[in-house]
Write a protein that holds these residues in place. Structure first.
Motif, mmCIF file in Angstrom:
data_model
loop_
_atom_site.group_PDB
_atom_site.id
_atom_site.type_symbol
_atom_site.label_atom_id
_atom_site.label_comp_id
_atom_site.label_asym_id
_atom_site.label_seq_id
_atom_site.Cartn_x
_atom_site.Cartn_y
_atom_site.Cartn_z
ATOM 1 N N ALA A 199 36.414 51.147 76.078
ATOM 2 C CA ALA A 199 36.160 51.901 77.304
ATOM 3 C C ALA A 199 36.920 51.296 78.483
ATOM 4 O O ALA A 199 37.480 52.018 79.321
ATOM 5 C CB ALA A 199 34.663 51.943 77.602
ATOM 6 N N GLN A 200 36.933 49.965 78.561
ATOM 7 C CA GLN A 200 37.643 49.299 79.643
ATOM 8 C C GLN A 200 39.146 49.554 79.568
ATOM 9 O O GLN A 200 39.829 49.644 80.595
ATOM 10 C CB GLN A 200 37.374 47.787 79.601
ATOM 11 N N ARG A 201 39.660 49.711 78.356
ATOM 12 C CA ARG A 201 41.079 50.007 78.164
ATOM 13 C C ARG A 201 41.398 51.488 78.354
ATOM 14 O O ARG A 201 42.554 51.900 78.248
ATOM 15 C CB ARG A 201 41.518 49.577 76.766
ATOM 16 N N GLY A 202 40.365 52.285 78.612
ATOM 17 C CA GLY A 202 40.583 53.707 78.848
ATOM 18 C C GLY A 202 40.804 54.511 77.586
ATOM 19 O O GLY A 202 41.398 55.591 77.628
ATOM 20 N N ILE A 203 40.315 54.014 76.443
ATOM 21 C CA ILE A 203 40.479 54.714 75.174
ATOM 22 C C ILE A 203 39.471 55.858 75.083
ATOM 23 O O ILE A 203 38.267 55.628 75.194
ATOM 24 C CB ILE A 203 40.294 53.765 73.974
ATOM 25 N N THR A 204 39.946 57.067 74.906
ATOM 26 C CA THR A 204 39.061 58.220 74.788
ATOM 27 C C THR A 204 38.256 58.143 73.495
ATOM 28 O O THR A 204 38.792 57.837 72.433
ATOM 29 C CB THR A 204 39.879 59.528 74.785
ATOM 30 N N GLY A 205 36.963 58.424 73.590
ATOM 31 C CA GLY A 205 36.111 58.416 72.403
ATOM 32 C C GLY A 205 35.669 57.027 71.997
ATOM 33 O O GLY A 205 35.377 56.792 70.814
ATOM 34 N N ALA A 206 35.572 56.100 72.954
ATOM 35 C CA ALA A 206 35.228 54.713 72.644
ATOM 36 C C ALA A 206 33.873 54.612 71.941
ATOM 37 O O ALA A 206 33.728 53.849 70.978
ATOM 38 C CB ALA A 206 35.215 53.881 73.924
ATOM 39 N N VAL A 207 32.898 55.371 72.418
ATOM 40 C CA VAL A 207 31.552 55.281 71.834
ATOM 41 C C VAL A 207 31.559 55.762 70.389
ATOM 42 O O VAL A 207 30.986 55.122 69.491
ATOM 43 C CB VAL A 207 30.548 56.087 72.669
ATOM 44 N N MET A 208 32.208 56.904 70.144
ATOM 45 C CA MET A 208 32.246 57.430 68.784
ATOM 46 C C MET A 208 33.015 56.488 67.859
ATOM 47 O O MET A 208 32.617 56.277 66.702
ATOM 48 C CB MET A 208 32.884 58.823 68.759
ATOM 49 N N ILE A 209 34.088 55.902 68.350
ATOM 50 C CA ILE A 209 34.858 54.955 67.541
ATOM 51 C C ILE A 209 33.983 53.767 67.156
ATOM 52 O O ILE A 209 34.005 53.293 66.014
ATOM 53 C CB ILE A 209 36.119 54.483 68.303
#
Length: 430
Positions: free
Chosen positions: A186-196
């Protein structure tokens, strides 16, 4: 046809942009299809039926928001409200999940009436911002406590009520790694962090033999165990009034805050600062809640994660419709949802808790008449395992402290009336 429905040119967007925005929003909120069935199964509901109800209720909400209100805002069963449904209404208070669904349906009806008669602005403006932030943070801490419990970090203790669990076990280790992964992504701005994060923990557990493989794709489970099972008559008991109010209150402020925040981010407000078609958006939310209760899930509400789609360029209801279609496509992922253990969803719950607690930064901590009620509402929710109790004590303490401090001018009739009703309820109906 799409131009006529969503006015794409007027909103300076294209079909491709809206589809990408919808996919982006879905990736940020799609974790709910794994978390919600696990949560409501703890209330005794059929996990397969709840999985279908979650996907269909989210799709219905997104379609109504997209086609009727033309906003790029997605809906799904809300985090926090599902925990309140399971652990407070069913678990602590002892009501059946059918009665709890009836309470959700009635709260949706009240929300719908408030939207039609435009009473919502009066209610929203009557509740102090500090108390709203405190209630949101309290729900976040409630979710955080549930996450720690599901991951085995805390266990019951006869001496201290709760105690530290055995952190050398597999569940807390994997939950810790999952949480670290979600936060880092999330801090890196990756979309879908929670699902990953959820899928990473699940697949690791599967590879190590801690989870039994069930496959990934299959026909949707039957909705029959929960469809139209709500008990509206049972939910109309006097003792459940505060429960209905709690569902309504949290949904109202959650939805209003989400709509305003997302609309401002996307430049959808007018020059006067007003939100066009606000009534339609709120009615979409209330209709989704009623529809979700009939299907068999807790309150369906607008998701702040819609901001991710806005950032990707989403400006019309086509974004929401795209999210709805993706939720329907997930109906065939029930075996995957069934494999996900509680300790894999615990990091997601704790991450949401972190996000919901951020509102405490806006509190004026120098003014004790503002900060003390916030702390009371925030702490009592997880410690009493009840969102409604935290809301009630927050209202009562805010009104009482303001009166005794000679700050009665800070109060309004709505705050006083609601506080008195909470006092009467706790004195005679608990």
């Amino acid at each position: 046809m799409l131009e006529a429905l969503f006015k794409l040119r007027e909103h300076h967007t294209t079909i491709k942009t809206e589809l990408v925005a919808g996919f982006t929003t879905f990736l940020t909120m799609g974790y709910i299809i794994f978390v919600n069935p696990s949560m409501l199964a703890s209330a005794g509901m059929d996990a397969g039926a709840v999985f279908v109800a979650t996907c269909v209720a989210a799709a219905i909400g997104c379609f109504i928001m997209g086609f009727y209100a033309n906003y790029p805002i997605a809906l799904a069963p809300g985090m926090g409200l599902n925990a309140f449904f399971t652990y407070t209404v069913v678990g602590e208070m002892g009501y059946s999940w059918e009665v709890a669904l009836g309470a959700v349906f009635l709260s949706g009806c009240c929300f719908f009436l408030l939207s039609i008669f435009r009473i919502r602005e009066w209610i929203i403006n009557s509740i102090p911002m500090s108390l709203r932030m405190g209630i949101a943070a309290g729900i976040g801490l409630f979710l955080g406590f549930i996450a720690l419990k599901n991951a085995g970090f805390v266990v019951d203790s006869p001496a201290t009520y709760v105690s530290l669990g055995d952190l050398s076990l597999f569940p807390p280790i994997m939950a810790t790694l999952g949480f670290f992964l979600i936060v880092a992504l999330a801090q890196r701005g990756i979309t879908g962090a929670v699902m990953i994060g959820i899928l990473a923990v699940t697949l690791t557990s599967l590879a190590l033999g801690e989870v039994e493989p069930n496959g990934f794709f299959a026909a949707p489970p039957s909705l029959a165990p929960t469809f139209a099972a709500l008990d509206i008559e049972g939910a109309m008991q006097i003792g459940l009034i505060s429960i209905i109010f709690a569902f309504l209150f949290v949904d109202l402020f959650d939805t209003s805050g989400t709509l305003i925040a997302v609309a401002q981010k996307g430049g959808l407000v007018t020059k006067e600062g007003k939100l066009p078609r606000l009534g339609r958006a709120l009615m979409a939310d209330s209709m989704a809640t009623m529809g979700g209760a009939v299907l068999g899930t807790s309150t369906t509400t607008s998701y702040i994660e819609s901001g991710a789609g806005i950032a990707a360029g989403g400006r019309t209801g086509l974004t929401a419709v795209t999210v709805g279609c993706l939720f329907l496509g997930c109906l065939f992922l029930s075996p995957l949802a069934g494999m996900i253990p509680p300790y894999a969803t615990a990091p997601a719950l704790f991450f949401v808790a972190v996000l919901m607690s951020s509102g405490l930064a806006t509190i004026d901590w120098e003014d004790l008449t503002e900060s003390a009620p916030v702390v009371i509402a925030t702490i009592t929710m997880p410690l009493t395992f009840s969102v409604s109790t935290g809301i009630a004590l927050g209202f009562i303490s805010y009104t009482g402290i303001k009166l005794l401090a000679g700050r009665w001018r800070d109060l309004n009739p709505a705050m006083v009336i609601i506080s008195v009703l909470f006092i009467l309820k706790m004195a005679f109906l608990d």
